[in-house]
Design an enzyme around this catalytic site. Sequence first.
Site, PDB file in Angstrom:
ATOM      1  N   ASP A  11      47.184  44.071  40.131  1.00 29.47           N
ATOM      2  CA  ASP A  11      48.018  43.574  39.114  1.00 29.47           C
ATOM      3  C   ASP A  11      49.534  43.587  39.902  1.00 29.47           C
ATOM      4  O   ASP A  11      50.132  44.583  40.143  1.00 29.47           O
ATOM      5  CB  ASP A  11      48.243  44.113  37.877  1.00 29.47           C
ATOM      6  CG  ASP A  11      48.553  43.496  36.671  1.00 29.47           C
ATOM      7  OD1 ASP A  11      49.703  42.807  36.943  1.00 29.47           O
ATOM      8  OD2 ASP A  11      48.504  43.848  35.552  1.00 29.47           O
TER       9      ASP A  11
ATOM     10  N   SER B  64      49.703  43.507  28.217  1.00 28.75           N
ATOM     11  CA  SER B  64      50.913  43.091  28.957  1.00 28.75           C
ATOM     12  C   SER B  64      52.071  43.582  28.015  1.00 28.75           C
ATOM     13  O   SER B  64      52.099  44.874  27.870  1.00 28.75           O
ATOM     14  CB  SER B  64      50.950  41.614  29.375  1.00 28.75           C
ATOM     15  OG  SER B  64      52.032  41.689  30.610  1.00 28.75           O
TER      16      SER B  64
ATOM     17  N   HIS C  27      46.399  40.955  36.913  1.00 25.03           N
ATOM     18  CA  HIS C  27      47.037  40.845  35.684  1.00 25.03           C
ATOM     19  C   HIS C  27      45.886  40.009  34.836  1.00 25.03           C
ATOM     20  O   HIS C  27      45.901  40.376  33.540  1.00 25.03           O
ATOM     21  CB  HIS C  27      48.412  40.068  35.767  1.00 25.03           C
ATOM     22  CG  HIS C  27      49.049  40.469  34.350  1.00 25.03           C
ATOM     23  ND1 HIS C  27      49.528  41.746  34.209  1.00 25.03           N
ATOM     24  CD2 HIS C  27      49.474  39.609  33.533  1.00 25.03           C
ATOM     25  CE1 HIS C  27      50.205  41.698  33.197  1.00 25.03           C
ATOM     26  NE2 HIS C  27      50.186  40.451  32.623  1.00 25.03           N
TER      27      HIS C  27
END
Length: 670
Positions: free
Chosen positions: A607, A522, A642
């Site tokens: 995501d 991320s 995600h």
Amino acid sequence: MEKFGDERIDNYFWLNDRKNPEVIDYLNKENAYYKKMTAHTKAFQKELFEEMKARIKEDDESVPYLYNGYYYITRFETGKNYPIYSRKKGSLSAKEEIMFDCNKMAKGHSYFQLGGLSISPDNKLAIFSIDVVGRRIYNIQVKNLETGGILSDKIEKVSGNAVWANDNQTVFYSSQDEVTLRSDKIFKHKLGTKQTDDVLVYFEKNETYNVEVAKSKSRKYLAIESGSTLTTEYRILEADNPDGKFRVFQKRIRGLEYSINHYGDSFYIMTNADKATNFKLMKTLETATSKENWTEVVPHREDVLLEDIEIFKDFLVIEERTNGLNKIRIMPWSGTGEYYLPFDSETYTAYTSTNVDFDTDILRYSYQSMTTPSSVIDFNMKTKTKEIKKEQQVLGGKFDKNNYTEERIWATAKDGTKIPISMVYRKGLNKNGKNPLLLYAYGSYGHSMDATFSSTRLTLLDRGFMFAIAHIRGGEDLGRQWYEDGKLLKKKNTFTDFIDCSKHVIEQKYTSAEHLYAEGGSAGGLLMGVIVNLAPELYHGIIAQVPFVDVMTTMLDESIPLTTGEYDEWGNPNVKKYYNYMRSYSPYDNVKKQSYPNMYVSTGLHDSQVQYWEPAKWVAKLRHLKTDNSVLFLDTNMAAGHGGASGRFEAIKELAKEYSFLLDLEKIEK
């Protein structure tokens, strides 16, 4: 794309369209390429998966906690991917009531997430929410725990956050903007009515804020929190009066952060008011909540970060962070005899866990280190005795913590700042520059990366890998200033700190550039994107999970989830100085003709936090410009978001892919 006279050309912008069959075909072809190029490791991946799975106690369960007359337990059964939530009335020997068996609920779904669990005050009903895509969009329902039936109420396409009022009939929940997924509204729902009849209680107009609703530990108040990166504002309402009007606790002042805990006739407030950078604790009567009424309980300290508090009838418990390590401070309300829990490891993690009652002398906390499996401990604050309720079991019979060394070393950043690095490795490794070392970091949002235990990590350690965490600026590891010095126009400290930590482990002969690997996900994936542009020669391989790499295009697109709320973290690129600063480090915009390390890049099609097209475009551009023969893989999970795969074993399969990538580069085949 043009802004402030700067022209950017994006040859891969077409990958933004998830509905375009050509885009799906492209991602499938990248997946096929990855599978073909790693076919020789397929059997090894399976071995690694089985080895990691074999260390996990499959029929595991949480330490029960007592709440409102029931003991609550989360457990797993052998061979099953998902948890079972159950409870027992009054005693642990009572009959088990299964509330939710997520294995049954997940049938037919490639992704499943249960969220928003909340039990009604009379113990008869449970709110729950489900996401079966991975985009953090939930449907809320209500279950009758006495009959097992599901009520007709269905609240669709919301955030999953919900709480009960004290009447057992009224539910408050947060919902999101459909495009940006910003949580912006709080609704009130009465059981037995339609979602279209729900009453809008609060709408947060400011696009940099998110809202959620919670209930105080005292069960007396409902609280709506509006929060941005820099500012908070609460509204409160007595939970006995669900049709009343929420009132502002302390109105927002830009830069004023606070959080509230209710006890007795007072609120306890953790806040950065009056330049308390590392936060202080204040108190006010529930009848006079605005800031001018707050009085100090624990003052601000320059070298100690106040992280959280727990309130008990006879004790105030404070979670602090000093010199990068957690401390738990016990303060009797009597004013005498305060003390700290003793922790003797060089690098460890300790934090309070589930403490739902005021009227007890028992503090429940968790402790672990990089060599010590996680423990749940009940500590008697009066007698200072402790009972280990559970220690994470590492199965397979081979694990002995004495076979591993953990240490904390300090690297010097280019501006002279000392950066801590926590590391673990098997005893007996020589510092000869030949050890493979995986260096991990995050470094954003003030999120501290604590030194925790991982049974799956043993798979690398037992094959000669060292593992290290770089506690770089941008996290809050060494206090709030550590975060301030790694955001906005100081963001580059995050990247150069990591590079300086990499140089340090090479200089100290822990490893060498031929054996150094870096990993981040991320915002930590953004870190990976920057370091391979700035210092590719330091690394043999990179793992970038769901990486945020197309900073410019994303931060200029206000329709993408999270963008506007991120301005206080990264800066607003509609302002020229922030545009130019971001432009100078944005990984996608700074890919150039040069050699890059071997890279494994993973993403999820659904995501909502880092859209799949960021890593997809980045890999495409890298393929076009890189001048080396290193491998470059894009691995897209076509059914996840995600957080990656949702089942506990599916997640280990993803880890086996990453580990096989590293081990293959080190030519370790078994």
